[in-house]
Design a protein around this motif. Structure first.
Motif: not given
Length: 482
Positions: A396, A411, A422, A426-427, A451, A459, A462, A467
């Motif tokens: 990232i 990413v 993905l 995603i943190n 989020y 976070t 997705v 995904q």
């Protein structure tokens, strides 16, 4: 001509050397000229430029200039039928002028390909260390426009002018690479002595008339470039061993061989150049001070942002100059390099070496086209951006807009795979969002991104439709409007 052709055919292998990594200074002097400051800011926003090393050496497919340097280094090795005798080799090398005829030269084609790739400025080698001039200088006959050179009869023989005009028409800033040392000049490598290494082969303090003649030669050539080639934005000076002796850093390996004071009076050169080109960026590579307006780490990506303007110059292939069947970096690698450099606040100057016929390889054009397709989606998350801590975390990368109202989170794909796959979440570190924040995935703008923020971490969820499947190539970007 037959001997020269045989040489090209008999080379055991090309000089596909990685260029020397240049140590770069940390003592940056901010320009006092407001026009230069403004130009630096404009240049920093461009992020992506094209470099071109091109000269007579492309006919042999060897390293640019360095094979005539009498040093025992990996990049200076001579090969072929002339290699056993230095002087015979140098004579044959300089005789390449009489066969250089790049009949396929078409700078408009180069400019179109570079523009499509998302590049915004160009730096062209008007003269490398060997002294062969790719412009119509009046100071020497060792030039592409000489009657000794077959291409001189071509309407586009003054290739520097043609390149600058073609790229300017497509909106590029233009820059002239110029080598301060000149291994063809009798006032730098005086024929009275054999050359000993890359440096001047006599003591300028003992022979001031010769050194002053070389200073004037350098000054006059740069003035030609600043007055006869339209608007020039960057004067990119290479050959950092030509420098005042007091600036030599004995802790740097390549500077230990500098024995003499090789001061060419940069103050005089810069004053003249800017009188013709107001706001000109002067890049006196590796010589820290007021004439190094930005720094140029070579074949290197710094681990963290640098506190001054900088640009990584990196080859698309293994070599700076044209080498037949050179190994080119993948599009994936190039885009990852670009993003890592931009995330540290730098620019990428990507080099392509044109062939002896005056064109790029098909592979180079292919890379530019693939980069361009990616840049058309992601340009807003590259140009005019600023670094954002933590800069890089695993795969990232973090960037932000200049007004700090938008964050871009990239990413990256795996280094060995083009597709970005993905995960379900995603943190993000150090990014706190609020209820008014909006997120768009540039590669799938219709998908809604949810989020959750806790403290200074967020976070991203997705969407299930994205995904664990390929969402885009090389790198995908989340645009977060704070």
């Amino acid at each position: 001509m037959r001997k020269l052709f045989s040489f090209a055919c008999l080379l055991l292998f090309a000089f596909a050397v990685n260029a020397q990594e240049h140590n770069f200074n940390t003592k940056y002097v901010k320009p006092a000229d407001t026009l230069v400051e403004k130009k630096i800011e404009e240049w920093q926003d461009l992020k992506f430029g094209l470099f071109m090393h091109w000269g007579t050496y492309s006919q042999w497919g060897v390293v640019e200039s360095w094979s005539i340097c009498p040093e025992d280094e990996g990049w200076t090795q001579r090969r072929g039928p002339y290699s056993k005798d230095y002087f015979e080799y140098k004579k044959a090398y300089e005789n390449l002028q009489t066969t250089f005829n790049p009949v396929n030269f078409n700078p408009d084609k180069w400019a179109a390909a570079a523009k499509d790739a998302g590049m915004k400025y160009v730096i062209f080698t008007t003269k490398h260390h060997d002294g062969f001039c790719m412009f119509d200088t009046k100071q020497t006959d060792y030039k592409i426009t000489s009657s000794k050179t077959p291409f001189s009869s071509n309407a586009r023989a003054n290739v520097t002018r043609e390149i600058f005009e073609a790229f300017r028409k497509d909106g590029f800033l233009t820059g002239a690479y110029f080598s301060k040392p000149d291994w063809h000049s009798p006032d730098y490598w005086w024929p009275y002595f054999p050359p000993k290494d890359r440096n001047v082969n006599y003591d300028p303090a003992k022979h001031p008339d010769k050194w002053n003649a070389f200073k004037d030669y350098t000054y006059n050539q740069i003035e030609e470039l600043m007055t006869g080639y339209g608007k020039v934005d960057v004067l990119w000076l290479d050959g950092g061993w030509v420098r005042p002796l007091k600036t030599v850093d004995r802790n740097v390996d390549w500077q230990r061989g500098i024995r003499y004071n090789q001061d060419i009076d940069m103050a005089r050169i810069a004053k003249m150049a800017r009188s013709h080109q107001p706001g000109l960026l002067v890049v006196d590579r590796t010589v820290s001070g007021e004439f190094e307006n930005y720094l140029t780490p070579e074949q290197t990506v710094p681990k963290e942002p640098l506190p001054y303007p900088w640009e990584s110059c990196i080859t698309m292939g293994n070599s700076w100059s044209y080498v037949p069947n050179d190994h080119y970096k993948s599009t994936n690698t190039i885009i990852h390099l670009l993003l890592r450099i931009v995330s540290r606040g730098g620019n990428l100057l990507l080099n392509i070496g044109p062939s002896p016929l005056g064109d790029y390889s098909d592979t180079a054009y292919s890379r530019l086209k693939e980069i361009g397709a990616w840049m058309k989606v992601h340009g807003e998350a590259v140009y005019a951006t600023k670094p954002l801590a933590p800069y890089e975390d695993g795969n990232i990368l973090y960037l932000q807009s200049k007004d700090k109202k938008t964050v871009y989170v990239y990413v990256l794909s795996d280094d060995k795979a083009d597709d970005v796959v993905l995960p379900s979440a995603i943190n993000l570190k150090g990014i706190a969002l609020n209820k008014k924040s909006k997120i768009v995935l540039l590669d799938a703008p219709k998908e809604k991104i949810k989020y959750k923020t806790e403290g200074d971490a967020t976070t991203l969820s997705v969407p299930s439709s994205l995904q664990h499947k390929a969402v885009g190539k090389y790198a995908v970007a989340f645009k977060i409007m704070l």
